[in-house]
Design an enzyme around this catalytic site. Structure first.
Site, PDB file in Angstrom:
ATOM      1  N   GLY A 146       0.828  -1.198   0.000  1.00 41.83           N
ATOM      2  CA  GLY A 146       0.000   0.000   0.000  1.00 41.83           C
ATOM      3  C   GLY A 146       0.860   1.245   0.000  1.00 41.83           C
ATOM      4  N   GLU A 147       0.310   2.339   0.533  1.00 40.84           N
ATOM      5  CA  GLU A 147       1.066   3.587   0.744  1.00 40.84           C
ATOM      6  C   GLU A 147       1.379   4.348  -0.538  1.00 40.84           C
ATOM      7  OE1 GLU A 147       4.733   2.544   2.726  1.00 40.84           O
ATOM      8  OE2 GLU A 147       3.732   1.598   4.418  1.00 40.84           O
TER       9      GLU A 147
END
Lengths: 350, 350
Positions: free
Chosen positions: A315-316
């Site tokens: 993610g991120e």
């Protein structure tokens, strides 16, 4: 408002330049396609180097995280926000390696960040909509007013980034439980049942996967035909961070700034943006194939195919940041390779 | 001489560090694997940044190009060498974008480069073995002496690059017709018939594909059981540029310098190097999936899976150079991401 698509004449000029390069026809593969797309987005042949690439991470908590859909507790969301601020997260390392600027914003984290210094806290929370979004199988994620506020916050952030010179925008996500509302948004957008869109997120087992599927099924049933409307979908099934991401992506498209999409959250919001204003996705390219099934389904609907498939599930915004050098490769080829017409001598293939 | 594999203790330490990062287990996917491999190759945890990456392009002509196996005439080889020297080829653009140093060497181009200035010509041709290699369906590519000379030339080049500080080596290729000997080398190494290894190179049609398959079939029949020996395989089926590439890759492995492989030529030579000294491939990673079937078959045999699949079919080392930022991403993650043990506060997942 109708979205303008990237300039068709410039696209044709860029394709002509690609065909005129001193390389075998089609030899640049997907890099040729991406280079032509960047040129069309910029309105310029050859495209300019992408020196100013910006990632905004939209953080928020999700009521469903209290109901067994994630491998991690909600407290991780705030801890990871602090890790972004300290520049020590996965995406921080990638962004530093590839010269991508990172900004993290709290749209709906379920804490106050009272320990941060006031200036940092103000920058982090100035667009905050609420503490945590509703547990979507039990209640709406957001009120109508919160949904509007989050969409507008994302749009304002996009305008700020573009005003600062962004040539390519990326959206990142942080929020324990966020693959549940994101998968629900994809189910709503594509008319699919929960069973087809639900994935294992950061790594849940079979029991939690069943729970997550049931949560999404219940959420879709609760939302009913409100899923026919993309903004009501955000209110019923989304979250503050996902609505803001949608507003950010929508504003990028409206202003003609290309976007490199990341994983499920980014792509669910891109799908929603394209439902709000059809054609928005013409400004988007896909950075990385997610292990989440809903991401691939939404990308297929948008006609996009990811540049990378490295089994990342961090993610991120990390998958998109890792793909930035691929887009830069494409731009470099269309800018710097000799044209056949420039080469002379006995070996001129013309 | 027996090849030492990358340090198993360091590999284990690197895997421990990977597991201790403040990311969900396995979330770094292939980047985690590559980071551990780089650390093991360097003998150091965390791995050092890859600031000094070097590509050597081995150029040469091939007798088979006069026999209908390629879409282009042999004169293109020399023209492309000049384009590399001028920094205007596809791989030049990619190398400039990603800070990779490029050196081009004429091992067997069928011309004299008399038009070049003496210093440039000397640097280009100082390792030259012969003008053009034999048409492998009719005659050996190289004599035994030429094969030894080419292997040693490649090894000497690798030593020079390593002495100049190379932390990661790449081999590139240029030579009209070169996918024919390279596919034959893979067929020899894997014991496969021509029909399974033959691909369309830079884009030949069905008739030329049949011709190319027949050429490889005849070459394999002519070589007979000499294909059981990898060095005799180079003499019978290879070329000066491919034998030198093999020597270069072999010397990299012997000296413990990691290599990022490119397309079919690079991988056919890696397979041959690993046949000469089993274990050599433990020093290699695969940069890009080729459209040539023989590349995938050889990679599978070597236990390698490419980092990128962008439909490039440019040759020149371009796929590996495009993959350099992926390896740098991996190194950055293992170096710069916080350890769980470094994070405190309420969100500490430990």
């Amino acid at each position: 408002m109708t979205i303008q698509t990237p300039d068709a004449d410039v696209r044709a000029q860029a394709a002509d330049r690609l065909a005129a390069l001193a390389t075998p026809p089609g030899a640049l593969g997907r890099l040729g396609d991406i280079a032509v797309w960047v040129a069309a987005c910029q309105g310029e042949v050859p495209p300019r180097p992408l020196d100013n690439v910006r990632l905004v991470i939209f953080a928020g908590d999700h009521g469903v995280a209290q109901h067994g859909v994630s491998a991690f507790p909600s407290a991780i969301t705030g801890a990871m926000v602090r890790t972004f601020l300290g520049g020590r997260a996965g995406v921080s390392a990638l962004a530093k390696a590839h010269g991508v600027q990172v900004r993290v914003l709290d749209l709906g984290v379920d804490e106050e960040f009272a320990d941060l210094d006031p200036k940092t806290r103000e920058a982090l929370t100035s667009h905050k909509v609420r503490r945590g979004s509703g547990a979507i199988h039990l209640e709406d994620a957001l009120t109508a007013a919160e949904t509007s506020a989050a969409l507008e916050a994302g749009a304002a952030v996009a305008r700020e980034e573009i005003a600062s010179g962004a040539q390519l925008l990326i959206s990142g996500d942080m929020g324990i439980g966020n693959t549940t509302p994101a998968a629900a948004m994809v189910a709503a957008g594509l008319g699919l049942p929960a069973s087809e869109v639900t994935g294992r997120g950061t790594g849940i087992g079979d029991d939690a996967l069943r729970t997550k599927t049931n949560v999404i099924t219940a959420a879709l049933a609760r939302a009913g035909d409100r899923t026919d409307d993309p903004i009501q979908t955000l209110a019923a099934l989304g979250s503050a961070d996902l609505a803001a991401t949608t507003g950010y992506l929508l504003e990028a498209a409206r202003s003609g700034t290309p976007v490199l999409l990341d994983g499920l959250m980014s792509v669910a919001c891109a799908l929603t943006a394209d439902r709000i204003e059809p054609g928005a996705a013409s400004w988007y390219a896909a950075g990385h194939r997610s292990t989440e099934p809903a991401q691939s389904m939404a990308l297929e609907k948008l006609g996009l195919s990811p540049l990378l498939d490295l089994d990342l599930r961090l993610g991120e915004g990390s998958g998109a940041v890792a793909a930035v050098p691929v887009v830069r490769s494409a731009v470099a080829l269309l800018r710097d390779v000799a044209l056949l017409s420039e080469l002379g001598g006995p070996g001129d293939p013309a």
